[in-house]
Design a protein around this motif. Sequence first.
Motif, PDB file in Angstrom:
ATOM      1  N   UNK A   1      -1.711   6.825 -19.117  1.00 51.35           N
ATOM      2  CA  UNK A   1      -2.669   5.834 -19.589  1.00 51.35           C
ATOM      3  C   UNK A   1      -2.567   4.496 -18.884  1.00 51.35           C
ATOM      4  N   UNK A   2      -1.839   4.441 -17.774  1.00 52.06           N
ATOM      5  CA  UNK A   2      -1.704   3.187 -17.044  1.00 52.06           C
ATOM      6  C   UNK A   2      -0.930   2.127 -17.791  1.00 52.06           C
ATOM      7  N   UNK A   3       0.121   2.548 -18.550  1.00 53.09           N
ATOM      8  CA  UNK A   3       0.895   1.596 -19.354  1.00 53.09           C
ATOM      9  C   UNK A   3       1.802   0.711 -18.500  1.00 53.09           C
ATOM     10  N   UNK A   4       2.028   1.143 -17.250  1.00 47.88           N
ATOM     11  CA  UNK A   4       2.878   0.354 -16.358  1.00 47.88           C
ATOM     12  C   UNK A   4       2.053  -0.369 -15.311  1.00 47.88           C
ATOM     13  N   UNK A   5       2.579  -1.454 -14.799  1.00 47.32           N
ATOM     14  CA  UNK A   5       1.909  -2.195 -13.730  1.00 47.32           C
ATOM     15  C   UNK A   5       2.907  -2.383 -12.575  1.00 47.32           C
ATOM     16  N   UNK A   6       2.601  -1.743 -11.466  1.00 48.76           N
ATOM     17  CA  UNK A   6       3.423  -1.847 -10.268  1.00 48.76           C
ATOM     18  C   UNK A   6       2.773  -2.850  -9.324  1.00 48.76           C
ATOM     19  N   UNK A   7       3.548  -3.845  -8.918  1.00 42.98           N
ATOM     20  CA  UNK A   7       3.026  -4.875  -8.022  1.00 42.98           C
ATOM     21  C   UNK A   7       3.670  -4.716  -6.643  1.00 42.98           C
ATOM     22  N   UNK A   8       2.820  -4.616  -5.636  1.00 44.52           N
ATOM     23  CA  UNK A   8       3.274  -4.472  -4.256  1.00 44.52           C
ATOM     24  C   UNK A   8       2.755  -5.635  -3.424  1.00 44.52           C
ATOM     25  N   UNK A   9       3.471  -5.935  -2.369  1.00 43.11           N
ATOM     26  CA  UNK A   9       2.997  -6.978  -1.456  1.00 43.11           C
ATOM     27  C   UNK A   9       3.239  -6.521  -0.023  1.00 43.11           C
TER      28      UNK A   9
ATOM     29  N   UNK B   1       6.395  -6.728  13.912  1.00 43.96           N
ATOM     30  CA  UNK B   1       5.184  -6.031  14.325  1.00 43.96           C
ATOM     31  C   UNK B   1       4.814  -4.843  13.473  1.00 43.96           C
ATOM     32  N   UNK B   2       5.472  -4.677  12.330  1.00 42.18           N
ATOM     33  CA  UNK B   2       5.190  -3.563  11.421  1.00 42.18           C
ATOM     34  C   UNK B   2       4.765  -4.107  10.056  1.00 42.18           C
ATOM     35  N   UNK B   3       3.972  -3.312   9.347  1.00 37.34           N
ATOM     36  CA  UNK B   3       3.547  -3.679   7.995  1.00 37.34           C
ATOM     37  C   UNK B   3       4.069  -2.639   7.019  1.00 37.34           C
TER      38      UNK B   3
ATOM     39  N   UNK C   1      -3.544  -8.937   5.446  1.00 39.82           N
ATOM     40  CA  UNK C   1      -4.193  -9.762   4.427  1.00 39.82           C
ATOM     41  C   UNK C   1      -4.739  -8.904   3.295  1.00 39.82           C
ATOM     42  N   UNK C   2      -4.449  -9.310   2.081  1.00 37.74           N
ATOM     43  CA  UNK C   2      -4.987  -8.629   0.906  1.00 37.74           C
ATOM     44  C   UNK C   2      -6.347  -9.234   0.574  1.00 37.74           C
ATOM     45  N   UNK C   3      -7.352  -8.379   0.490  1.00 40.04           N
ATOM     46  CA  UNK C   3      -8.711  -8.804   0.159  1.00 40.04           C
ATOM     47  C   UNK C   3      -9.197  -8.021  -1.058  1.00 40.04           C
ATOM     48  N   UNK C   4     -10.361  -8.384  -1.597  1.00 39.61           N
ATOM     49  CA  UNK C   4     -10.846  -7.680  -2.790  1.00 39.61           C
ATOM     50  C   UNK C   4     -10.987  -6.172  -2.605  1.00 39.61           C
ATOM     51  N   UNK C   5     -11.332  -5.727  -1.392  1.00 41.11           N
ATOM     52  CA  UNK C   5     -11.556  -4.299  -1.178  1.00 41.11           C
ATOM     53  C   UNK C   5     -10.319  -3.548  -0.709  1.00 41.11           C
ATOM     54  N   UNK C   6      -9.206  -4.256  -0.504  1.00 38.32           N
ATOM     55  CA  UNK C   6      -7.999  -3.574  -0.073  1.00 38.32           C
ATOM     56  C   UNK C   6      -7.161  -4.412   0.877  1.00 38.32           C
TER      57      UNK C   6
ATOM     58  N   UNK D   1      -1.929 -12.403  -2.948  1.00 33.42           N
ATOM     59  CA  UNK D   1      -1.578 -11.530  -1.830  1.00 33.42           C
ATOM     60  C   UNK D   1      -0.854 -10.281  -2.262  1.00 33.42           C
ATOM     61  N   UNK D   2      -1.240  -9.712  -3.409  1.00 30.97           N
ATOM     62  CA  UNK D   2      -0.548  -8.537  -3.925  1.00 30.97           C
ATOM     63  C   UNK D   2      -1.507  -7.398  -4.227  1.00 30.97           C
TER      64      UNK D   2
END
Length: 241
Positions: free
Chosen positions: A159-167, A173-175, A221-226, A150-151
């Motif tokens: 070069x994308x050396x960092x990885x930011x994880x969001x959830x 009633x807000x996201x 909900x996190x899905x493959x497309x977003x 779910x992230x």
Amino acid sequence: MKRPLTKTGTWAALRRHLVLTVTATVVLLAVVATGAAEYTVRGLIQSRVAKAAPGLGDDVAVGVTDGWALWGLVHENIPRLDISSDDARVGRLPQVRVRARLDDVRLGGATTVGSSHVDVTVSTQSLAAAIRDAVPSVAVAAVTTDPAKGTVLADVGPGGVGRLTLRPVLADGKVTLAVDGLTLFGRSVSTDRLGIGANGFGPAAGAPTDYPLGLAATSAEVRPDGLHVVLTGGPSALTDS
């Protein structure tokens, strides 16, 4: 053996032909006029929706389900309106796909809606653009999702050396997108390095904090497309922004 037409019979046949021709012409003109009026009314409704919700973008489409818009305008009630856009902007999120249903739309002195249901799809490209907008100094190489956890995962930095994880966080009633962690070269570091607070990505400064039409998010909900968000609303007014 065919009998020749008399003068009286000939005129009677001509009159019948003339009556049929005139009737067909009147019916055709009525159909054309009704079609033109229906097109005009639908255009007015679409313009009204666009003014009330400019964030839906330029490609917003409005449809009247199971009925004529002209009939609904005459009776000041449209049982259902379907609204769609593939270029909406929701807060920081651009090019969002929106599919909305408005039920029991009343067109009296003030336009009111009995209830509403909205499906929002935020693509990974849209999420990447939102991160760039929130933190312009940070390069975003790519954004992917991990539906099992779910992230949302963003490769950031040179070069994308960092990885930011969001959830996604659903509350009141807000996201919002909360920061779940940041790694550089595989090691966990503080998000302060990116200038991101613990609250993650909320609305931009000065942006409205409430959703239109009294909508409240009921799922995220996190899905493959977003990211997929569902919002519902009860009785409300459709007002110009």
